[in-house]
Design a protein around this motif. Structure first.
Motif, PDB file in Angstrom:
ATOM      1  N   GLU A 146     -11.690   7.255  -3.776  1.00 17.31           N
ATOM      2  CA  GLU A 146     -11.851   5.800  -3.705  1.00 17.31           C
ATOM      3  C   GLU A 146     -10.594   5.139  -3.149  1.00 17.31           C
ATOM      4  O   GLU A 146     -10.670   4.246  -2.296  1.00 17.31           O
ATOM      5  CB  GLU A 146     -12.171   5.250  -5.091  1.00 17.31           C
ATOM      6  CG  GLU A 146     -12.418   3.740  -5.095  1.00 17.31           C
ATOM      7  CD  GLU A 146     -12.777   3.222  -6.471  1.00 17.31           C
ATOM      8  OE1 GLU A 146     -12.924   1.993  -6.607  1.00 17.31           O
ATOM      9  OE2 GLU A 146     -12.907   4.039  -7.412  1.00 17.31           O
ATOM     10  N   SER A 147      -9.427   5.575  -3.616  1.00 21.42           N
ATOM     11  CA  SER A 147      -8.178   5.005  -3.117  1.00 21.42           C
ATOM     12  C   SER A 147      -7.995   5.306  -1.635  1.00 21.42           C
ATOM     13  O   SER A 147      -7.539   4.458  -0.867  1.00 21.42           O
ATOM     14  CB  SER A 147      -6.995   5.564  -3.903  1.00 21.42           C
ATOM     15  OG  SER A 147      -7.078   5.208  -5.272  1.00 21.42           O
ATOM     16  N   ALA A 154     -10.623  13.516  -8.625  1.00 24.58           N
ATOM     17  CA  ALA A 154     -11.178  13.576  -7.273  1.00 24.58           C
ATOM     18  C   ALA A 154     -11.821  12.252  -6.865  1.00 24.58           C
ATOM     19  O   ALA A 154     -11.587  11.754  -5.756  1.00 24.58           O
ATOM     20  CB  ALA A 154     -12.198  14.708  -7.182  1.00 24.58           C
ATOM     21  N   ALA A 155     -12.626  11.678  -7.759  1.00 25.22           N
ATOM     22  CA  ALA A 155     -13.316  10.428  -7.424  1.00 25.22           C
ATOM     23  C   ALA A 155     -12.315   9.296  -7.229  1.00 25.22           C
ATOM     24  O   ALA A 155     -12.439   8.485  -6.304  1.00 25.22           O
ATOM     25  CB  ALA A 155     -14.310  10.072  -8.529  1.00 25.22           C
ATOM     26  N   GLU A 156     -11.305   9.237  -8.100  1.00 23.72           N
ATOM     27  CA  GLU A 156     -10.298   8.178  -7.991  1.00 23.72           C
ATOM     28  C   GLU A 156      -9.497   8.314  -6.697  1.00 23.72           C
ATOM     29  O   GLU A 156      -9.214   7.322  -6.011  1.00 23.72           O
ATOM     30  CB  GLU A 156      -9.355   8.236  -9.190  1.00 23.72           C
ATOM     31  CG  GLU A 156      -8.312   7.132  -9.197  1.00 23.72           C
ATOM     32  CD  GLU A 156      -7.439   7.189 -10.444  1.00 23.72           C
ATOM     33  OE1 GLU A 156      -6.372   6.551 -10.429  1.00 23.72           O
ATOM     34  OE2 GLU A 156      -7.835   7.885 -11.414  1.00 23.72           O
ATOM     35  N   LEU A 181      -0.809   9.132  -3.647  1.00 25.27           N
ATOM     36  CA  LEU A 181      -1.875  10.016  -3.166  1.00 25.27           C
ATOM     37  C   LEU A 181      -1.303  11.277  -2.529  1.00 25.27           C
ATOM     38  O   LEU A 181      -1.865  12.365  -2.670  1.00 25.27           O
ATOM     39  CB  LEU A 181      -2.762   9.274  -2.167  1.00 25.27           C
ATOM     40  CG  LEU A 181      -3.692   8.209  -2.741  1.00 25.27           C
ATOM     41  CD1 LEU A 181      -4.423   7.488  -1.626  1.00 25.27           C
ATOM     42  CD2 LEU A 181      -4.695   8.829  -3.709  1.00 25.27           C
ATOM     43  N   ALA A 182      -0.208  11.128  -1.814  1.00 23.97           N
ATOM     44  CA  ALA A 182       0.406  12.287  -1.166  1.00 23.97           C
ATOM     45  C   ALA A 182       0.907  13.294  -2.190  1.00 23.97           C
ATOM     46  O   ALA A 182       0.956  14.502  -1.917  1.00 23.97           O
ATOM     47  CB  ALA A 182       1.554  11.834  -0.268  1.00 23.97           C
ATOM     48  N   ARG A 183       1.270  12.810  -3.371  1.00 25.96           N
ATOM     49  CA  ARG A 183       1.808  13.695  -4.404  1.00 25.96           C
ATOM     50  C   ARG A 183       0.739  14.171  -5.397  1.00 25.96           C
ATOM     51  O   ARG A 183       0.980  15.095  -6.173  1.00 25.96           O
ATOM     52  CB  ARG A 183       2.902  12.965  -5.198  1.00 25.96           C
ATOM     53  CG  ARG A 183       4.083  12.530  -4.349  1.00 25.96           C
ATOM     54  CD  ARG A 183       5.004  11.606  -5.135  1.00 25.96           C
ATOM     55  NE  ARG A 183       6.105  11.126  -4.334  1.00 25.96           N
ATOM     56  CZ  ARG A 183       7.276  11.743  -4.196  1.00 25.96           C
ATOM     57  NH1 ARG A 183       7.475  12.885  -4.828  1.00 25.96           N
ATOM     58  NH2 ARG A 183       8.228  11.242  -3.446  1.00 25.96           N
ATOM     59  N   ALA A 184      -0.416  13.511  -5.389  1.00 24.84           N
ATOM     60  CA  ALA A 184      -1.436  13.809  -6.399  1.00 24.84           C
ATOM     61  C   ALA A 184      -2.091  15.165  -6.161  1.00 24.84           C
ATOM     62  O   ALA A 184      -2.297  15.586  -5.017  1.00 24.84           O
ATOM     63  CB  ALA A 184      -2.505  12.712  -6.398  1.00 24.84           C
ATOM     64  N   GLU A 185      -2.398  15.821  -7.251  1.00 28.71           N
ATOM     65  CA  GLU A 185      -3.145  17.071  -7.184  1.00 28.71           C
ATOM     66  C   GLU A 185      -4.625  16.747  -7.349  1.00 28.71           C
ATOM     67  O   GLU A 185      -5.013  15.965  -8.221  1.00 28.71           O
ATOM     68  CB  GLU A 185      -2.700  18.013  -8.300  1.00 28.71           C
ATOM     69  CG  GLU A 185      -1.238  18.431  -8.204  1.00 28.71           C
ATOM     70  CD  GLU A 185      -0.850  19.348  -9.346  1.00 28.71           C
ATOM     71  OE1 GLU A 185      -1.766  19.739 -10.115  1.00 28.71           O
ATOM     72  OE2 GLU A 185       0.339  19.665  -9.479  1.00 28.71           O
ATOM     73  N   SER A 231       0.815  -1.216   0.000  1.00 31.28           N
ATOM     74  CA  SER A 231       0.000   0.000   0.000  1.00 31.28           C
ATOM     75  C   SER A 231       0.845   1.261   0.000  1.00 31.28           C
ATOM     76  O   SER A 231       0.344   2.351  -0.271  1.00 31.28           O
ATOM     77  CB  SER A 231      -0.930   0.009   1.219  1.00 31.28           C
ATOM     78  OG  SER A 231      -0.212   0.320   2.415  1.00 31.28           O
ATOM     79  N   LEU A 232       2.133   1.130   0.298  1.00 32.81           N
ATOM     80  CA  LEU A 232       2.988   2.315   0.387  1.00 32.81           C
ATOM     81  C   LEU A 232       3.077   3.047  -0.944  1.00 32.81           C
ATOM     82  O   LEU A 232       3.170   4.280  -0.978  1.00 32.81           O
ATOM     83  CB  LEU A 232       4.393   1.912   0.854  1.00 32.81           C
ATOM     84  CG  LEU A 232       4.480   1.329   2.268  1.00 32.81           C
ATOM     85  CD1 LEU A 232       5.900   0.877   2.563  1.00 32.81           C
ATOM     86  CD2 LEU A 232       4.010   2.337   3.302  1.00 32.81           C
TER      87      LEU A 232
END
Length: 217
Positions: free
Chosen positions: A170-171, A165-167, A155-159, A148-149
């Motif tokens: 969900e993650s 947003a939905a993806e 996710l920490a880097r995603a804008e 999961s890392l």
């Protein structure tokens, strides 16, 4: 499966896959140590031979000293290197072992270590056949946390852009669900430690049955 937690001299823990054959891993660790020796000789021994060839007067002395260095290296290289348990762990493939240095995320490293500590506490006071099923669940939980890392880092880097947003949501829910199940598994293990320590066979078996029935994945 072997579970090890050592807090001194530095915090380290590792868990071997149930049923893994470690003889090949030990051999790989020995080969790795031999390569380390060879690199050390290349970095120190060969330059030393060069210095001897330039600085030492007289061909006989040069040849003798260079030969001594080479013979010494050969003797040292012939002695099988001693490898520690951690050396073996570090040489192993990720499919065979989960360990602390695979977890860059401090929170997940702590979560994984708590699982190992609770399992060890149970294993030290119980020899129930149900422990085997708990071992498998522990391994699966640790592998899931490790895998999961990648998602957590992404996710920490995603804008949070439109269309993502939905993806992302969900993650995030999926990771939160994994953390919740793993924490429930850890809590059940912790409770099992207390019940097994009471030396009540029926209560201990009941506690381990509840832990084995949990699916942290």
């Amino acid at each position: 499966m072997t579970v090890v937690v050592r807090l001194r001299p530095s915090p380290r823990w590792w868990v071997w896959r149930p049923g893994v054959e470690r003889a090949e891993v030990v051999a790989a660790a020995v080969r790795r140590a031999r390569r380390g020796r060879a690199r050390l000789f290349a970095a120190v021994g060969l330059p030393l031979c060069g210095v001897i060839a330039v600085v030492v007067p007289g061909t006989g002395w040069k040849v003798g000293l260079v030969a001594a260095v080479l013979v010494g290296a050969a003797v040292v290289g012939a002695v099988p290197p001693r490898v520690s348990e951690w050396d073996v762990v570090a040489a192993a493939d990720g499919a065979d072992v989960v360990h602390c240095e695979q977890f860059a995320d401090p929170e997940q490293r702590r979560r994984a270590r708590r699982l190992c500590e609770h399992f060890l506490a149970v294993a030290e006071v119980s020899d129930s056949p149900r422990l085997r099923g708990v071992e498998v669940s522990l391994w699966r939980a640790l592998v899931a946390l490790r895998e999961s890392l990648v998602v957590r880092d992404a996710l920490a880097r995603a804008e949070n852009r439109v269309g993502l947003a939905a993806e992302i949501a969900e993650s995030t829910r999926g990771l939160a669900g994994l953390d919740r199940r793993v924490d429930e598994f850890a809590a059940a293990l912790r409770i099992a430690v207390e019940e097994v320590a009471e030396v009540d066979p029926e209560s201990a078996e009941s506690a381990l049955r509840r832990v084995a029935a949990l699916d942290p994945i």
